[in-house]
Design a protein around this motif. Structure first.
Motif, PDB file in Angstrom:
ATOM      1  N   CYS A  25       0.718   7.043   9.496  1.00  0.00           N
ATOM      2  CA  CYS A  25       0.850   7.637   8.029  1.00  0.00           C
ATOM      3  C   CYS A  25       0.507   9.405   7.927  1.00  0.00           C
ATOM      4  O   CYS A  25       0.670  10.128   7.125  1.00  0.00           O
ATOM      5  N   HIS A  81       1.123  -1.121  -0.015  1.00  0.00           N
ATOM      6  CA  HIS A  81       0.513   0.075  -0.576  1.00  0.00           C
ATOM      7  C   HIS A  81       1.167   0.969   0.047  1.00  0.00           C
ATOM      8  O   HIS A  81       0.397   2.320   0.185  1.00  0.00           O
ATOM      9  N   SER A  83      -0.541   5.543   3.655  1.00  0.00           N
ATOM     10  CA  SER A  83      -1.781   4.719   3.062  1.00  0.00           C
ATOM     11  C   SER A  83      -2.976   5.690   2.793  1.00  0.00           C
ATOM     12  O   SER A  83      -3.216   6.163   3.132  1.00  0.00           O
ATOM     13  N   ILE A  84      -2.925   5.452   1.620  1.00  0.00           N
ATOM     14  CA  ILE A  84      -4.259   6.109   1.072  1.00  0.00           C
ATOM     15  C   ILE A  84      -4.898   6.426   1.800  1.00  0.00           C
ATOM     16  O   ILE A  84      -6.245   5.500   2.009  1.00  0.00           O
ATOM     17  N   GLY A  85      -5.657   7.336   2.703  1.00  0.00           N
ATOM     18  CA  GLY A  85      -7.592   7.851   3.306  1.00  0.00           C
ATOM     19  C   GLY A  85      -6.390   7.739   4.518  1.00  0.00           C
ATOM     20  O   GLY A  85      -7.534   7.548   5.208  1.00  0.00           O
ATOM     21  N   CYS A  86      -5.146   7.575   5.633  1.00  0.00           N
ATOM     22  CA  CYS A  86      -5.446   6.703   6.071  1.00  0.00           C
ATOM     23  C   CYS A  86      -5.176   7.864   7.534  1.00  0.00           C
ATOM     24  O   CYS A  86      -3.917   8.674   6.690  1.00  0.00           O
ATOM     25  N   LYS A  87      -5.225   7.624   8.723  1.00  0.00           N
ATOM     26  CA  LYS A  87      -4.500   9.402   9.565  1.00  0.00           C
ATOM     27  C   LYS A  87      -4.801   8.417  10.868  1.00  0.00           C
ATOM     28  O   LYS A  87      -4.360   9.198  11.743  1.00  0.00           O
TER      29      LYS A  87
END
Ligand SMILES: [Zn+2]
Ligand SMILES: [Zn+2]
Ligand SMILES: [Zn+2]
Length: 257
Positions: free
Chosen positions: A26, A14, A18-22
């Motif tokens: 990240c 990924h 990672s896309i969209g992860c907070k």
């Protein structure tokens, strides 16, 4: 003679973030927590070879200022290791073919998934001019002046290749090392080993498992790679024995043959 090994990427499939992860990793501002997909560059005597071409291959080449390439070794065909293959055209033209190496199923799958690639011949300058070569396991070969030995490692239900390069070993994407492969991992100067995260995974070592395997192998120095966002560089580096470290993108190491 010496050679140089550089981490072009140290991240899992990924990538990190990672896309969209907070999550904490990240959102981290630490450059060591920004991980492109796993790949390494090897440089010796003005020859460059790369292990794996993931989706960020072009970005990695620009960042490392790679302007020529003599060969590519593939560990396996998962998207995070292969899908940048088209950008190899920057290193080929109608007169210059670039040799790729891997196990038999890797070579067969590259031909299927990238059938537009004109293997060994080229009709237009925008098509990568690549030749495909099968490497036999445990048979040492000379590739552009590097001593390379393909080693079988278990990646879940898949058997894939790790590579011994002179007295270093690059073992990404694995959750078990077969007994036969351990024979080739004695007295290593450098081990690079998969360490995905803290919680168990079907196809990758956890950090805790990787530490135990690294102790058993006993290389002078071990770096972990293919790291997911469950591992944060400054927090988790404190968990490691003193001859082991988390790798990070752009880390570069000078080694003796
Ligand atoms: Zn992977
Ligand atoms: Zn995250
Ligand atoms: Zn994989």
């Amino acid at each position: 003679m010496s050679y140089r090994l550089t981490f072009l990427g140290s991240g899992t499939s990924h990538g990190v973030p990672s896309i969209g992860c907070k999550c904490e990793t990240c959102l981290s501002k630490d450059p060591k927590d920004k991980r492109l997909r796993s790949s390494i560059l090897l440089e010796r005597d003005d020859k460059n070879i790369i292990i794996d071409t993931g989706p960020e291959f072009r970005i990695q080449c620009l960042r490392a200022d790679i302007n020529h390439l003599e060969a590519v070794l593939y560990t396996h065909t998962h998207a995070d290791h292969l899908n940048g293959i088209d950008d190899l055209r920057s290193f080929t033209n109608k007169n210059v073919s670039l040799p790729l190496y891997g196990d038999e199923k890797t070579i067969v799958e590259i031909k299927q998934r990238f059938s537009y690639i004109q293997l060994g011949t080229v009709n237009g300058t925008t098509i990568p001019n690549l030749t495909l070569n099968v490497l036999k396991p445990y048979q040492k070969v000379d590739i552009s002046g590097f001593d390379i030995t393909p080693l079988i490692i278990d990646h879940g239900w898949l058997k894939i290749y790790g590579y011994k390069i002179f007295n270093s070993a690059y073992l990404t994407d694995c959750n078990n090392i077969p007994d036969e492969t351990y024979k080739y991992l004695k007295n290593l100067d450098l081990l690079i080993l998969d360490a995905l995260q803290h919680h168990p995974h079907k196809t990758h070592y956890t950090l805790e498992q990787a530490i135990e395997v690294a102790k058993k192998i006993g290389a002078k120095k071990t770096y972990f790679t293919h790291i997911a966002h469950g591992i944060k560089n400054d927090r988790d580096s404190k968990l490691l024995p003193k001859n082991m470290e988390l790798s990070y993108d752009t880390l570069s190491i000078e080694l003796e043959e």
